[in-house]
Design a protein around this motif. Structure first.
Motif, mmCIF file in Angstrom:
data_model
loop_
_atom_site.group_PDB
_atom_site.id
_atom_site.type_symbol
_atom_site.label_atom_id
_atom_site.label_comp_id
_atom_site.label_asym_id
_atom_site.label_seq_id
_atom_site.Cartn_x
_atom_site.Cartn_y
_atom_site.Cartn_z
ATOM 1 N N SER A 114 0.798 -1.224 0.000
ATOM 2 C CA SER A 114 0.000 0.000 0.000
ATOM 3 C C SER A 114 0.832 1.277 0.000
ATOM 4 O O SER A 114 0.290 2.369 0.015
ATOM 5 N N GLY A 154 2.834 2.513 -2.403
ATOM 6 C CA GLY A 154 2.651 3.222 -3.681
ATOM 7 C C GLY A 154 1.367 4.030 -3.689
ATOM 8 O O GLY A 154 1.388 5.259 -3.902
ATOM 9 N N PRO A 155 0.220 3.367 -3.436
ATOM 10 C CA PRO A 155 -1.031 4.123 -3.385
ATOM 11 C C PRO A 155 -1.005 5.266 -2.368
ATOM 12 O O PRO A 155 -1.526 6.345 -2.634
ATOM 13 N N GLY A 183 0.260 8.256 -3.681
ATOM 14 C CA GLY A 183 -0.566 8.812 -4.743
ATOM 15 C C GLY A 183 -0.366 8.146 -6.087
ATOM 16 O O GLY A 183 -0.828 8.638 -7.120
ATOM 17 N N PRO A 208 -1.057 5.668 -9.046
ATOM 18 C CA PRO A 208 -2.189 4.870 -9.514
ATOM 19 C C PRO A 208 -1.840 3.368 -9.518
ATOM 20 O O PRO A 208 -0.680 3.013 -9.739
ATOM 21 N N GLU A 209 -2.836 2.525 -9.296
ATOM 22 C CA GLU A 209 -2.622 1.064 -9.190
ATOM 23 C C GLU A 209 -1.819 0.517 -10.375
ATOM 24 O O GLU A 209 -0.949 -0.318 -10.204
ATOM 25 N N ASN A 210 -2.133 1.016 -11.601
ATOM 26 C CA ASN A 210 -1.477 0.441 -12.780
ATOM 27 C C ASN A 210 -0.003 0.848 -12.915
ATOM 28 O O ASN A 210 0.693 0.366 -13.779
ATOM 29 N N ILE A 262 2.024 0.647 -10.211
ATOM 30 C CA ILE A 262 2.763 -0.018 -9.127
ATOM 31 C C ILE A 262 3.454 -1.263 -9.689
ATOM 32 O O ILE A 262 2.805 -2.132 -10.277
ATOM 33 N N GLN A 322 -9.754 9.635 2.045
ATOM 34 C CA GLN A 322 -9.581 8.204 1.810
ATOM 35 C C GLN A 322 -10.767 7.554 1.083
ATOM 36 O O GLN A 322 -10.646 6.473 0.534
ATOM 37 N N SER A 343 -9.420 8.588 -2.526
ATOM 38 C CA SER A 343 -8.044 8.323 -2.945
ATOM 39 C C SER A 343 -7.229 7.751 -1.784
ATOM 40 O O SER A 343 -7.494 8.044 -0.619
ATOM 41 N N ALA A 344 -6.227 6.937 -2.141
ATOM 42 C CA ALA A 344 -5.394 6.330 -1.099
ATOM 43 C C ALA A 344 -4.235 7.236 -0.695
ATOM 44 O O ALA A 344 -3.523 6.950 0.260
ATOM 45 N N SER A 345 -4.052 8.339 -1.420
ATOM 46 C CA SER A 345 -2.917 9.226 -1.120
ATOM 47 C C SER A 345 -3.063 9.860 0.263
ATOM 48 O O SER A 345 -4.148 10.277 0.660
#
Ligand SMILES: Nc1ncnc2c1ncn2[C@@H]1O[C@H](COP(=O)(O)OP(=O)(O)OP(=O)(O)O)[C@@H](O)[C@H]1O
Ligand SMILES: [Mg+2]
Length: 246
Positions: A41, A43-44, A47, A49-51, A53, A219, A222-224
């Motif tokens: 987690s 990377g997220p 900020g 994006p999943e693609n 990582i 949250q 966004s996970a940032s």
């Protein structure tokens, strides 16, 4: 400065790792971040994006086979010197290494991904001069692996709960026994007037961070955990935490 961040699940290890890294980066340090958790987690939280990582090191079968071997012959001392530059991706002026962890491997596992992971982290800790922050999986199992023990310091994160603090105490004791004596505690998602339960052997308290409403709201979308309106306050906490390790 090379720090590992540990604590019970969900207390804010990844969040604090990112805040500290961001503070260091903005203050002129060259920062490397290691995601050594199964949840990946970091990377997220930066900020990303999943693609974007990258595949975790422990899942890169070909690389593991090349460096460590397979079947009966496992090189326990694989070449890793080129891996930080090959695998570290740039995020906000920092470098992120997504390593993952070996679920249930235990301290003595000699399996191939573990051999590479162990050597890689040891290399980063001992051979590299950059600032390094390692976001660990929840709990204490990783502390037995002998890699984390060589960092300069351990940040133990807890929520103001008995379970969180008991885990913090266990992690602290285990790390201390491994020779990692430079430790501090950060209490996260807490009220300022929190009364510590008695008889817990905890590292010195370096920071108390309240539940941030802006982060909770963020949250949902966004996970940032960066660029929050409370950044100045977070910076003061980071500075305080890092002052214990200088
Ligand atoms: N001070 C805070 N105020 C509000 N929300 C917070 C705060 N600190 C962390 N959080 C939120 O709590 C959740 C858990 O945080 P985080 O992922 O950093 O914990 P963790 O210890 O790394 O968890 P895990 O054990 O799953 O790796 C996240 O949604 C994060 O945004
Ligand atoms: Mg985490």
């Amino acid at each position: 400065m090379k720090l590992a961040v540990a604590g019970k699940g969900g207390v804010g290890k990844t969040t604090l790792t990112v805040w500290l890294a961001d503070w260091l980066q903005r203050n002129g340090h060259e920062v490397w971040l290691v995601d050594a958790d199964t949840a990946l987690s970091l990377g997220p939280a930066l900020g990303l994006p999943e693609n974007e990582i990258p595949t975790a090191l422990v899942q890169q079968k070909e690389l593991i086979e090349n460096r460590v071997g397979s079947g009966g012959f496992i090189n326990m001392n694989p070449y890793v010197d080129d891996l930080p530059d090959k695998l570290g991706i740039k995020v906000r002026g920092m470098r992120l290494l997504v390593m993952g962890t070996i679920a249930g491997a235990g301290g003595g596992c000699g399996c191939a991904p573990n051999a590479l992971l162990k050597k890689f982290i040891t290399h980063l800790v001992l051979q590299r001069s950059q600032s390094l922050l390692i976001d660990l999986e929840a709990g204490v199992e990783h502390l037995g692996r002998g890699t984390v023990a060589s960092v300069d310091g351990l940040l133990v994160v807890s929520e103001p709960s008995m379970r969180g603090l008991k885990t913090a105490e266990t992690i602290s004791r285990l790390a201390y026994d491994l020779g990692l004596k430079n430790q501090v505690l950060a209490l996260n998602k807490t009220a300022e007037d929190f009364d510590f339960p008695e008889n817990l052997a905890l590292p010195p308290l370096a920071a108390c961070i309240p539940r941030l409403i802006s982060l909770e709201k963020r949250q949902v979308q966004s996970a940032s955990v960066l660029d929050l309106e409370e950044r100045d306050f977070i910076d003061v906490q980071c500075k305080e935490i890092l002052s214990y390790f200088q």
